[in-house]
Motif scaffolding. Structure first.
Motif, PDB file in Angstrom:
ATOM      1  N   LEU A  54     -52.239  91.218 -12.052  1.00 10.52           N
ATOM      2  CA  LEU A  54     -50.815  91.277 -12.419  1.00 10.52           C
ATOM      3  C   LEU A  54     -50.418  92.703 -12.788  1.00 10.52           C
ATOM      4  N   LEU A  59     -46.407  93.788 -12.401  1.00 18.41           N
ATOM      5  CA  LEU A  59     -45.734  92.750 -13.182  1.00 18.41           C
ATOM      6  C   LEU A  59     -46.037  92.857 -14.672  1.00 18.41           C
ATOM      7  N   LEU A  60     -47.190  93.413 -14.997  1.00 24.09           N
ATOM      8  CA  LEU A  60     -47.571  93.548 -16.399  1.00 24.09           C
ATOM      9  C   LEU A  60     -47.820  95.017 -16.705  1.00 24.09           C
ATOM     10  N   ARG A  61     -47.465  95.404 -17.905  1.00 21.94           N
ATOM     11  CA  ARG A  61     -47.665  96.779 -18.325  1.00 21.94           C
ATOM     12  C   ARG A  61     -49.017  96.869 -19.033  1.00 21.94           C
ATOM     13  N   TRP A  87     -48.850  91.220  -2.655  1.00 20.30           N
ATOM     14  CA  TRP A  87     -49.556  90.466  -3.688  1.00 20.30           C
ATOM     15  C   TRP A  87     -49.485  88.982  -3.372  1.00 20.30           C
ATOM     16  N   VAL A  91     -50.900  81.378  -8.402  1.00 21.16           N
ATOM     17  CA  VAL A  91     -49.986  80.239  -8.543  1.00 21.16           C
ATOM     18  C   VAL A  91     -49.199  80.122  -7.244  1.00 21.16           C
ATOM     19  N   GLY A  93     -46.207  79.278  -5.660  1.00 20.84           N
ATOM     20  CA  GLY A  93     -44.804  78.914  -5.801  1.00 20.84           C
ATOM     21  C   GLY A  93     -44.124  79.068  -4.466  1.00 20.84           C
TER      22      GLY A  93
ATOM     23  N   GLY B  91     -43.299  79.253 -10.243  1.00 21.02           N
ATOM     24  CA  GLY B  91     -44.101  80.302  -9.622  1.00 21.02           C
ATOM     25  C   GLY B  91     -43.360  81.085  -8.553  1.00 21.02           C
ATOM     26  N   ALA B  94     -42.122  85.593  -9.962  1.00 23.87           N
ATOM     27  CA  ALA B  94     -42.952  86.794  -9.809  1.00 23.87           C
ATOM     28  C   ALA B  94     -42.998  87.242  -8.356  1.00 23.87           C
ATOM     29  N   ALA B 354     -43.901  93.984 -17.370  1.00 21.91           N
ATOM     30  CA  ALA B 354     -43.540  93.395 -18.644  1.00 21.91           C
ATOM     31  C   ALA B 354     -44.405  93.944 -19.763  1.00 21.91           C
ATOM     32  N   LEU B 357     -44.714  89.755 -24.021  1.00 25.02           N
ATOM     33  CA  LEU B 357     -44.243  88.511 -23.425  1.00 25.02           C
ATOM     34  C   LEU B 357     -43.908  87.534 -24.533  1.00 25.02           C
ATOM     35  N   ARG B 362     -46.066  83.203 -19.508  1.00 26.42           N
ATOM     36  CA  ARG B 362     -46.813  84.118 -18.685  1.00 26.42           C
ATOM     37  C   ARG B 362     -45.857  84.713 -17.680  1.00 26.42           C
ATOM     38  N   VAL B 363     -46.243  85.850 -17.165  1.00 31.86           N
ATOM     39  CA  VAL B 363     -45.308  86.549 -16.299  1.00 31.86           C
ATOM     40  C   VAL B 363     -45.259  85.897 -14.920  1.00 31.86           C
ATOM     41  N   ALA B 364     -46.373  85.309 -14.511  1.00 31.66           N
ATOM     42  CA  ALA B 364     -46.401  84.680 -13.198  1.00 31.66           C
ATOM     43  C   ALA B 364     -47.237  83.413 -13.241  1.00 31.66           C
TER      44      ALA B 364
END
Lengths: 326, 364
Positions: A54, A59-61, A87, A91, A93, B91, B94, B354, B357, B362-364
């Protein structure tokens, strides 16, 4: 791709850490991935693989450390990284009411392709991942494996130079796994840097050039990996006549381990010794039909490192961070 | 600029495709269409039975507008209140965020889509609205103001819903919170106004000077008054009166009152509002009238002057409108600021990469 980009690592991770509250999901990760190579990201459940991906996926710092994707910093310039990086999340989706084709077209449009480019790219990708028959069905009717393929296609829409795959093979049938492996190898052949996370090690063994071991949020050092590779490990040997084999092993002074229908396990230190043992068995007239490592390279190293980490003498273990994968 | 609008458009279309193309939605819009048609037909029939003139279509028009506002504010939270956190749970957030679409484009796209969906209710009631327009009696400025405010108010609810869906982790909570915000503005302001007015009571002294009817003299057959008018002693009494004039500002934040107050109303020859806009706006306008500490009802003095009813000071609604101030723009401004703040907060909270949080997400 410019010549300088071809030689610089496509992914550079140095001292990266990220915690959620008091859960230290990633503590200290450092590794590089070269363009045109496939690197396996290996670690047990909760070792921080997804969190690390991530961070690579903008998406994450990260709390600490530096990341470079195709030369760009995901925090300072996420747009440049997103342009170069595809990516595939763990998950699955999908926009349920939208057709497979439309989903890929929309993704293409979000990557700023023109409508014509997006349409052409969607058609090409549908063919690439083998979803032709389902292309005009809403994506909610897809099975898990089919969604997996759609997710992979979506990651490839903008022809990224860096590909991050989080558990890409889970839910795929054996034929689809082979296709995935071939596709990943082909992409690497075209110069794409691929980082694949998985805990199904057998399949990674066949597609990865290099491996990064992640345990409790930290990457294992190259020396530790080397050390564990050189250790004594089990090889499996199977002969037409099991009785002749065990007699020959006894003659050679090799302690045969457990025997089953797949053969007998014998401890061997390194490939040179394995070759010597095989030569002597054949020389002794045993009809050998199968000889090879009992577990794949990655699995052996993985299990050994996991054992090492559990052993307090080998690694001063920090407080357990179980369940910190997210 | 062009490219960024292009991306925004892609997100809006994607959202609409996901939300509007469901059978449930088509059923819901059809139900609204039928309900508005029924309301129009019944109002038309009943008002014609009273022998009212064609100007009454202004009343029907205003009723339909309020009906659309009611339905819109009841349904929009359900559409918009899970726009961001619902996608995160499914989902799909993200995977959109790793594309070149920015967080602002994603959030604004979802807001515009939710607004558009809310406006389909207005679309469903368009035939009925057109009918009232053709029947005549709706003023052009009333039409423009009421439609404009209705469209904006639906946008405010859509923005609050999308904003809260970005600020709150769980879809269920953000939908419920959006409903609570709508309820606080629609009903909460009325409750606060009523309780506030009752809390600030003031003493009012009323002096009543009436005519003495009891001395047995002759009565004028035309006016019903004694031929010789004699006044009784002034009767003084003191009451506690709620000070609604101090809390009427609370009503300014009510979306129904904003709509009513913004639409110019039509008065009949007696100075009474012809439509629902005027009748509801009359409430907030009357509440502005200051409470005097002393009131004198001099029926007798007025009778001596010729007309006893002049002893009771009376103002027509039109006169009240003329001497009080409109407040709708204050209310509308509050709503727009609320909507903008919600959207801004959602963008800040959803931005990637992010940092912190929300717990449990969760972010994704």
């Amino acid at each position: 791709m410019t010549s300088t980009a071809a030689f610089a690592p496509a992914i550079e991770v140095e001292g990266v850490a990220r915690s959620f509250g008091d859960v230290h999901a990633v503590r200290d990760a450092s590794f590089t991935v070269q363009p045109g190579s496939v690197t396996a990201l290996i670690g047990p459940n909760g070792s921080g693989k997804t969190t690390l991906l991530l961070m690579l996926a903008t998406l994450l710092r990260p709390d600490a450390g530096t990341i470079r994707i195709a030369g760009h910093d995901p925090v300072a310039d996420p747009r440049a990284v997103r342009q170069a990086m595809g990516w595939m999340p763990d998950v699955l989706g999908s926009w349920g009411t939208v057709t497979v084709r439309r989903a890929l077209e929309v993704t293409g449009r979000l990557y700023e392709l023109t409508p014509e480019q997006a349409r052409a790219r969607a058609s090409a990708l549908i063919e690439l991942v083998g979803l032709q028959e389902l292309a005009d069905r809403p994506s909610r009717v897809l099975s898990r494996g089919q969604k997996q393929r759609l997710s992979l296609a979506r990651a490839l829409v903008h022809e990224p130079r860096v590909l991050l795959l989080d558990e890409p093979a889970s839910g795929l049938d054996p034929a689809a796994r082979v296709e995935l492996r071939e596709l990943v190898r082909r992409l690497a052949g075209d110069g794409v840097a691929v980082l694949v996370s998985s805990h199904v090690l057998a399949e990674l063994d066949e597609m990865a050039d290099a491996a990064v071991y992640l345990d409790r949020g930290a990457t294992a050092s190259a020396e530790r990996v080397e050390r564990s590779r050189a250790q004594v490990r089990d090889w499996r040997v199977r002969a037409l006549d099991p009785a002749a084999l065990s007699a020959a092993l006894a003659d050679l002074g090799i302690a045969g381990g457990a025997s089953d229908h797949l053969g007998t396990l014998i401890p061997v230190a390194g490939e040179a010794e394995a070759a010597a043992v095989l030569a002597r068995l054949v020389g002794a007239g045993v009809a050998i039909v199968d000889f090879g490592p009992a577990v794949g390279d990655l699995e052996h190293t993985f299990l050994d490192l996991a054992r090492g980490a559990a052993d307090p003498a080998a690694a001063p273990a920090p407080a357990a961070t179980e369940g910190g994968e997210r | 600029m062009n490219r960024s609008l292009d991306t925004l458009g892609t997100i809006v279309r994607l959202e609409l495709q996901q939300r509007i193309r469901s059978t449930a939605w088509i059923v819901l819009v059809s139900v609204v269409f039928v309900l508005v048609g029924l309301v129009t037909a019944l109002l038309w029939a009943s008002l014609t039975a009273f022998g009212a003139d064609v100007r009454d279509s202004a009343g029907i028009y205003s009723t339909i507008i309020f009906f659309v506002l009611l339905v819109g504010t009841l349904v929009t939270p359900a559409i918009s209140g899970a726009a961001i956190n619902g996608d995160r749970e499914a989902g799909t957030l993200a995977t959109t965020q790793v594309t070149l679409a920015t967080t602002s484009q994603i959030v604004l796209g979802k807001f515009l889509a939710a607004w558009t969906v809310a406006l389909t209710f207005l679309l469903a009631s368009l035939p009925a609205l057109l009918f009232t327009l053709i029947a005549g009696g709706v003023r052009g400025d009333t039409l423009a103001a009421s439609l404009g405010v209705l469209v904006l108010e639906l946008g405010v609810v859509a923005a609050v819903g999308v904003g809260l869906s970005g600020l709150i982790g769980r879809p269920l909570f953000s939908v419920v919170t959006t409903y609570l915000v709508v309820a606080a503005l629609s009903i909460g302001t009325l409750i606060a106004f009523t309780l506030g007015g009752l809390a600030f009571q003031t003493q009012q002294t009323q002096t009543y000077i009436s005519i003495d009817y009891s001395d047995g003299g002759e009565f004028d057959p035309e006016t019903g008054l004694p031929v010789v008018i004699e006044c009784l002693e002034p009767q003084v009494s003191t009451y506690s009166v709620p000070r609604f004039d101090r809390v009427w500002g609370i009503l300014a934040a009510n979306p129904y009152i904003v709509l009513a107050d913004a639409a110019p109303t039509t008065f009949d020859s007696n100075g009474f509002p012809q439509d629902l806009f005027g009748q509801i706006a009359l409430g907030v306008r009357s509440a502005q009238l200051p409470i005097e500490s002393e009131v004198v009802y001099d029926e007798c003095g007025a009778a001596l002057a010729g007309d006893p009813s002049l002893g009771y000071p009376y103002e027509t609604p039109e006169q009240i409108f003329d001497r009080t101030v409109p407040s709708w723009f204050v209310g509308l401004l509050i709503h727009v600021v609320l909507a903008a703040a919600a959207l801004w907060g959602a963008i800040a909270r959803t931005r990637t990469p992010a940092g912190a949080l929300p717990t449990g997400s969760r972010v994704a």
